[in-house]
Write a protein that holds these residues in place. Structure first.
Motif: not given
Lengths: 190, 195
Positions: B81-86, B91-99
């Motif tokens: 859920v948090i993965d999809l929401a981020m 999107p910027a933070l999500h691509s930074q934290l990635g895996l």
């Protein structure tokens, strides 16, 4: 405290929990599908307008995908008043310090580079991530050059590009991606 | 135990990173800058609090032998859920934290709290425990991220105030170990003084 385990109640419990979880996930997926698609589209559109001269069409609406060098390059043609002003190429390199690097390279109609933007990368923060336009002037040296007479290789390898300090591998991968975009553009003639 | 000390134990006395030394993988991997550490910490806090609540509710219904698989499914659902929401909204933070976001599933803190606390306590204490532990984790990650960002690139939260490159080793993996080691040292020193 926990109940005694029998085959039937264990199976039933897991079934119910996984069913409920998948229902929740399905719901959240539907909910976030649209924002995720929009976020990705917005990223591409910003990158395109960052690297090309002014245009008045919708380059992302008429993208052409090309298989090249074991990967996919995407061409976005930009026009203004029906006249072609340039092409943005979404290109990649697998040689980054952290693996895949994706760049958007904008070429003017005459084949010179107008600008370059980073779409995605996993380079080290503080070192290789200086390739991002917002973090250092690394990409500025590519502006206005023609890859025909400007060797897109770092100076260490006999080229014309000033590498990022302490990030030769990232700089090499960046050059690799730019060169790939240029080669594909030249061969595709798009 | 009062609810207040239940909440605050995650910050110093039982801080997951500095005292329990749990969840080292995201701690060392994502703290290259203060904002990354904070994002990772807050995502983990969400998962911890939500999974603690759900697990404290259903713990009594779960047969003992399928306890761990059930907990993992609940945790994995919240992580997704948090993965999809981020991905959709940050999107910027999500691509930074990635895996590292999907890897919250295997973070020992989350399963550890579910097993050691939430399965034996009521909903409210479990929620408070999850929030306290999560914020303690966030605090530790932000502190570590800020230290590494300051020493490594002369900035905090992206605001650069020392020009030049800084001590590069601190943004690389070995620097994570150095910084963490010294922070634990300081924490232990402070804890000793207090007692």
């Amino acid at each position: 405290m926990a109940k005694e385990s029998t085959f039937s109640n264990m199976t039933l419990t897991l079934l119910v929990i996984t069913l409920l979880s998948s229902a929740v996930l399905g719901f959240v997926y539907e909910l976030t599908k649209e924002p995720i698609r929009k976020a990705q589209e917005a990223k591409i559109n910003t990158a395109i307008s960052n690297v090309l001269p002014e245009f008045d069409n919708q380059p992302s609406a008429e993208a052409t995908e090309v298989q090249y060098d074991g990967g996919t390059l995407v061409f976005y043609n930009a026009t203004k008043g029906g006249e072609k002003v340039g092409t943005a190429v979404k290109t990649f390199s697998n040689n980054g310090f952290g693996g895949l690097i994706e760049l958007m390279v904008g070429f003017n109609a005459d084949g010179t580079i107008h600008g370059i933007d980073v779409v995605s990368h996993k380079e080290t923060p503080g070192l290789g991530d200086k390739m991002e336009t917002s973090k250092s002037g690394f990409s500025v040296q590519f502006q206005g050059v023609n890859p025909e007479d400007f060797k897109i290789r770092v100076k260490k390898d006999g080229g014309d590009v000033d590498a990022i300090t302490a990030s030769t591998i990232s700089s090499r991968a960046y050059c690799d991606a730019v060169q790939r975009a240029y080669n594909a553009l030249k061969e595709g003639g798009k | 135990m009062s609810q207040l000390s239940n909440f605050t134990k995650g910050f110093l006395r039982e801080n997951p990173v500095f005292v329990l030394l749990l969840g080292m993988c995201p701690t060392l991997g994502t703290t290259t800058s203060a904002i990354n550490g904070m994002g990772m910490g807050l995502a983990t806090t969400f998962v911890l609090a939500m999974s603690n609540v759900v697990i404290s509710l259903i713990a009594g219904l779960i047969p003992a032998k399928v306890r761990i698989p059930s907990f993992i499914v609940v945790i994995a659902a919240f992580v997704t859920v948090i993965d999809l929401a981020m991905a959709g909204f940050l999107p910027a933070l999500h691509s930074q934290l990635g895996l590292f976001i999907p890897l919250i599933v295997v973070n020992c803190i989350v399963l550890g709290r579910a097993e050691a606390f939430a399965s034996k306590n009521g909903v409210l204490p479990s929620l408070i425990d999850g929030l306290g532990m999560g914020l303690g984790f966030t605090f530790a990650l932000t502190l570590l991220g800020a230290t590494r960002e300051l020493l490594g690139s002369g900035a905090i939260f992206g605001f650069k105030f020392i020009s030049g490159d800084g001590i590069l080793v601190f943004v690389l993996a070995p620097g994570a170990f150095f910084a963490l080691g010294f922070l634990i040292l300081i924490m232990n020193k402070l804890a000793k003084k207090q007692s």
